[in-house]
Design a protein around this motif. Structure first.
Motif, PDB file in Angstrom:
ATOM      1  N   PRO A  44     -74.097  24.154  52.523  1.00 38.62           N
ATOM      2  CA  PRO A  44     -74.463  23.043  53.405  1.00 38.62           C
ATOM      3  C   PRO A  44     -73.292  22.302  54.059  1.00 38.62           C
ATOM      4  O   PRO A  44     -73.517  21.484  54.942  1.00 38.62           O
ATOM      5  N   ASP A  45     -72.078  22.577  53.675  1.00 42.68           N
ATOM      6  CA  ASP A  45     -70.916  21.760  54.066  1.00 42.68           C
ATOM      7  C   ASP A  45     -70.168  22.318  55.274  1.00 42.68           C
ATOM      8  O   ASP A  45     -68.933  22.406  55.280  1.00 42.68           O
ATOM      9  N   ARG A  46     -70.887  22.665  56.314  1.00 45.81           N
ATOM     10  CA  ARG A  46     -70.340  23.278  57.533  1.00 45.81           C
ATOM     11  C   ARG A  46     -69.189  22.446  58.105  1.00 45.81           C
ATOM     12  O   ARG A  46     -69.324  21.253  58.334  1.00 45.81           O
ATOM     13  N   GLY A  47     -68.049  23.105  58.332  1.00 46.91           N
ATOM     14  CA  GLY A  47     -66.909  22.463  58.971  1.00 46.91           C
ATOM     15  C   GLY A  47     -66.010  21.681  58.037  1.00 46.91           C
ATOM     16  O   GLY A  47     -65.041  21.061  58.483  1.00 46.91           O
ATOM     17  N   ARG A  76     -60.688  16.373  55.035  1.00 47.28           N
ATOM     18  CA  ARG A  76     -60.285  16.150  53.638  1.00 47.28           C
ATOM     19  C   ARG A  76     -61.016  14.930  53.140  1.00 47.28           C
ATOM     20  O   ARG A  76     -61.253  14.010  53.914  1.00 47.28           O
ATOM     21  N   PRO A  77     -61.359  14.854  51.905  1.00 43.62           N
ATOM     22  CA  PRO A  77     -61.192  15.898  50.901  1.00 43.62           C
ATOM     23  C   PRO A  77     -62.233  17.002  51.080  1.00 43.62           C
ATOM     24  O   PRO A  77     -63.263  16.805  51.739  1.00 43.62           O
ATOM     25  N   LEU A  78     -61.939  18.145  50.472  1.00 42.11           N
ATOM     26  CA  LEU A  78     -62.905  19.237  50.475  1.00 42.11           C
ATOM     27  C   LEU A  78     -64.091  18.826  49.602  1.00 42.11           C
ATOM     28  O   LEU A  78     -63.944  17.996  48.696  1.00 42.11           O
ATOM     29  N   PRO A  79     -65.261  19.385  49.846  1.00 44.41           N
ATOM     30  CA  PRO A  79     -66.452  18.962  49.109  1.00 44.41           C
ATOM     31  C   PRO A  79     -66.366  19.293  47.613  1.00 44.41           C
ATOM     32  O   PRO A  79     -65.784  20.309  47.213  1.00 44.41           O
ATOM     33  N   ALA A  80     -66.972  18.441  46.810  1.00 44.88           N
ATOM     34  CA  ALA A  80     -67.028  18.635  45.360  1.00 44.88           C
ATOM     35  C   ALA A  80     -67.998  19.771  45.034  1.00 44.88           C
ATOM     36  O   ALA A  80     -68.849  20.130  45.842  1.00 44.88           O
ATOM     37  N   GLY A  81     -67.842  20.327  43.850  1.00 46.87           N
ATOM     38  CA  GLY A  81     -68.751  21.360  43.381  1.00 46.87           C
ATOM     39  C   GLY A  81     -68.332  22.769  43.731  1.00 46.87           C
ATOM     40  O   GLY A  81     -69.090  23.714  43.524  1.00 46.87           O
ATOM     41  N   TYR A  82     -67.131  22.911  44.266  1.00 40.71           N
ATOM     42  CA  TYR A  82     -66.595  24.216  44.644  1.00 40.71           C
ATOM     43  C   TYR A  82     -65.202  24.382  44.054  1.00 40.71           C
ATOM     44  O   TYR A  82     -64.526  23.408  43.761  1.00 40.71           O
ATOM     45  N   HIS A  83     -64.753  25.644  43.974  1.00 41.26           N
ATOM     46  CA  HIS A  83     -63.349  25.919  43.695  1.00 41.26           C
ATOM     47  C   HIS A  83     -62.600  25.674  45.005  1.00 41.26           C
ATOM     48  O   HIS A  83     -63.038  26.106  46.070  1.00 41.26           O
ATOM     49  N   HIS A  84     -61.470  24.989  44.937  1.00 40.30           N
ATOM     50  CA  HIS A  84     -60.666  24.703  46.139  1.00 40.30           C
ATOM     51  C   HIS A  84     -59.410  25.557  46.142  1.00 40.30           C
ATOM     52  O   HIS A  84     -58.792  25.767  45.099  1.00 40.30           O
ATOM     53  N   LEU A  85     -59.036  26.008  47.310  1.00 36.70           N
ATOM     54  CA  LEU A  85     -57.815  26.787  47.503  1.00 36.70           C
ATOM     55  C   LEU A  85     -57.053  26.191  48.666  1.00 36.70           C
ATOM     56  O   LEU A  85     -57.635  25.904  49.726  1.00 36.70           O
ATOM     57  N   HIS A  86     -55.757  26.006  48.466  1.00 38.76           N
ATOM     58  CA  HIS A  86     -54.868  25.583  49.545  1.00 38.76           C
ATOM     59  C   HIS A  86     -53.555  26.321  49.321  1.00 38.76           C
ATOM     60  O   HIS A  86     -52.876  26.097  48.319  1.00 38.76           O
ATOM     61  N   HIS A  87     -53.231  27.232  50.233  1.00 37.81           N
ATOM     62  CA  HIS A  87     -51.990  27.992  50.102  1.00 37.81           C
ATOM     63  C   HIS A  87     -51.266  27.979  51.444  1.00 37.81           C
ATOM     64  O   HIS A  87     -51.855  28.296  52.481  1.00 37.81           O
TER      65      HIS A  87
END
Length: 180
Positions: A15-18, A23-34
């Motif tokens: 549901p979190d399109r875009g 920031r911040p990225l939505p909660a409930g997910y694994h986050h990746l920033h590289h």
């Protein structure tokens, strides 16, 4: 336009399109920033931007990518792609749709979101930036969670593989930009 996604499998699976653009990225997910340093200068920025926004970097990194646009065409919102992950009979098809793009003097890239049938649920962005001093960076930002039984079963291995691929892709972007 070639139809790449079968009927019933063409809706976003989250549901979190875009959200990779914010920031911040939505909660409930694994986050990746590289983030990978690519080089310096306008020519490096332009070559890296083209490699990213045409899926050329993905293709040269070993992924199979089919899109509903030409192989050398730049992505735009709504572009559909199926990314082939794995080898031979273990190849998994990962359908996605480009959610947003950016084509600016010092920033180029896009994000795609997962469609129904993708092994993960979430969004991933691939962006090339050039700092004021001319340093060029490639950044992968993502949020995802398992959507298939096999990604749920793989558990904590999936984020490790995602980070490894982000590093691998960064090296390919650097190599492609240096060759230009």
């Amino acid at each position: 336009m070639t139809r790449l996604i079968s009927a019933g499998r063409d809706t976003l699976s989250y549901p979190d399109r875009g959200a990779t653009a914010r920031r911040p990225l939505p909660a409930g997910y694994h986050h990746l920033h590289h983030r990978t340093r690519i080089g310096r200068g306008q020519a490096v920025f332009e070559a890296a931007g083209v490699a990213v926004t045409t899926f050329h970097a993905h293709r040269t990194s070993g992924m199979r990518v089919r899109t509903d646009i030409g192989a050398a065409a730049a992505v735009r919102p709504g572009t559909r792609a199926v990314v082939g992950i794995g080898l031979g009979p273990l190849r998994i098809s990962a359908p996605c749709e480009v959610i947003w793009t950016v084509y600016a003097p010092t920033r180029a890239g896009f994000a795609y979101g997962t469609l129904t049938g993708h092994p993960e649920s979430g969004e991933e962005s691939f962006v090339v930036d050039m700092d004021a001093d001319g340093t060029v960076w490639f950044t992968v930002t993502a949020f995802s969670r398992p959507a298939g039984w096999y990604t749920r079963l793989a558990g904590p291995v999936v984020p490790v593989l995602q980070r490894t691929y982000a590093r691998w892709l960064g090296r390919h972007v650097r190599r492609l930009a240096a060759a230009a």
